[in-house]
Enzyme design. Sequence first.
Site, mmCIF file in Angstrom:
data_model
loop_
_atom_site.group_PDB
_atom_site.id
_atom_site.type_symbol
_atom_site.label_atom_id
_atom_site.label_comp_id
_atom_site.label_asym_id
_atom_site.label_seq_id
_atom_site.Cartn_x
_atom_site.Cartn_y
_atom_site.Cartn_z
ATOM 1 N N LYS A 105 -10.914 -8.181 -10.813
ATOM 2 C CA LYS A 105 -10.255 -7.024 -10.195
ATOM 3 C C LYS A 105 -11.255 -5.865 -10.162
ATOM 4 O O LYS A 105 -11.938 -5.619 -11.165
ATOM 5 C CB LYS A 105 -9.039 -6.664 -11.051
ATOM 6 C CG LYS A 105 -8.102 -5.637 -10.482
ATOM 7 C CD LYS A 105 -6.892 -5.500 -11.422
ATOM 8 C CE LYS A 105 -5.821 -4.604 -10.845
ATOM 9 N NZ LYS A 105 -4.621 -4.547 -11.728
ATOM 10 N N SER B 199 -0.484 -5.756 -9.550
ATOM 11 C CA SER B 199 -1.528 -5.180 -8.743
ATOM 12 C C SER B 199 -2.818 -6.000 -8.714
ATOM 13 O O SER B 199 -3.699 -5.743 -7.877
ATOM 14 C CB SER B 199 -1.873 -3.777 -9.273
ATOM 15 O OG SER B 199 -2.357 -3.843 -10.599
ATOM 16 N N SER C 72 1.227 -6.397 -13.810
ATOM 17 C CA SER C 72 0.172 -6.594 -12.811
ATOM 18 C C SER C 72 -0.749 -7.773 -13.051
ATOM 19 O O SER C 72 -1.518 -8.144 -12.152
ATOM 20 C CB SER C 72 -0.675 -5.323 -12.689
ATOM 21 O OG SER C 72 0.042 -4.317 -12.024
#
Lengths: 61, 472
Positions: free
Chosen positions: B79, B154, B178
């Site tokens: 990420k 996310s 997330s």
Amino acid sequence: MADETPKFPGYALDTAAQARAEKAQAVFREAFANLAPPSLFDTEPQAIETALNKLAGDVAP
Amino acid sequence: MSLMDLTLADAAAGVQSGAFTSRALTEAALERIEARNPALNAVIRVEAETALAGADAVDRTRAVGGAIGPLGGVPLAHKDMFYRAGGLTTCGSKIRRDFRPDYIATVLERLGASGAVYLGGLNMAEFAFGPTGHNEHFGNCRNPWNTDHVTGGSSSGSGSATAARMTFGALGSDTGGSIRLPAALCGLVGLKPTQTRVSRYGVMGLSFSLDTVGPLTRTVLDNALMLQAIAGEDVNDPTASRRAPEDYTAAARTPNAKGVRIGVARGYFEKHGDADSLAERDAALAAFKGIGAELVEVDVGDMTQINTFAAAVMGPEAATLHAGWLRDQPDDYGQQMRARCEIGFQFSGVDYLSALQLRPKIVADFCNRVFSQCDVLLAPTFNIQTPRIDETDIGSGQGFERVVASLSRCTRPLNFLTLPGLALPTPGLVEGMPASIQLSAPPFGEARLYRLAAAYEAEVQYHQRVPPMSGD
């Protein structure tokens, strides 16, 4: 005459956020009233790590 | 078969034994990204030269008999919110599109010390604030099981890229679900560790009381290998626990479900649930029973109240971090990010501190009540069918709060409760899409979760399923 002083000077906040926040705040305060002891005077938010270690020791097999 | 179809553990073992090189693995990853990423938009930056140089360094070390580490030579993408000195870290945002920090995140430093090769940055919700996988700045990430559907967020790119075998695993962050949501929606194993288990130094913050960092992988052992590399105290992060990590990889290698009391959480976790998704949860329960676990019904109480506490903490903390940009360049935010941050401005200081002040008591009450009845608590990770991208592409328009709430209602409570949560695929699919269960344990109970999850994985074999892909 209405007070036209912005609540957060310098920010262009969406008016919908205010309504959403008021709703969220009301829900929070109701939940708080249901869960909190009569006083938070002797509580300590920074004790979270102490609490975690105690729980790990207390409940781990 | 591509080398990318190996598990992380097998890839590491292959480099270690000399069956193939880290360069071969890394080239396979780059080829796979080139073939599959156009359809998925999971990888937003490939750092091929850096990756190949890192791979060659591992191969040279091994060639002279040096130790290459437990993740030696394995390429991993993450990420795009973990800092590297001089490296781009966009946080999925327009505001930080050109941001280059001058220090490295502890988790990346530790993965590197374990031999992992840095491959690139993965798509994510803007500033990690969104449960679907939409991103107005870098484009929406797509689910490899069906590209019309959301990945969950996310850590959207972490879920999509790992499921599509473009990386062997990925780091994500979890403030309300997330890590667990994209793991669940993409058919992966995803761990939100105990609140203070993993250092957050050099990690973009969203809500410092709730943020956690953890791995998304295809198997339980892969997940344990990554957690082992990153867990532990950190002189640079005073909030990281000084408690010694357990041997997670040993736990994942010694599966056991016999005699484990699994608490079945109903009520809140079934409300608004889809029948097919809950049937998958029941199939998982049957599998656990079949391998010797004991199922007990557990009343977890009203999680809605816990969620309101999480909102009273997350909103003001996020608004605080973003206050300067919200004042000076509000139009550089996506609609949903801006709308959610603005709510945080309106909570009072007393509300915020009251929620934090009461947190240790709420955590203790929950653990003492629930974990006196069971060893591990089981609930769905999400209990609805995976939404399509178009039906949830609503920005800050009417209904966006309902979308956020419906996706994260099963994951959000664990963040306020600080507890570890492990998302695992269920035995079957729902309308061709993965479903997921979530195991949780007392604080620092990650090894317990891995041991039980590994037994379930061996029984159910979900990791043998491959998402239908095109573009190869």
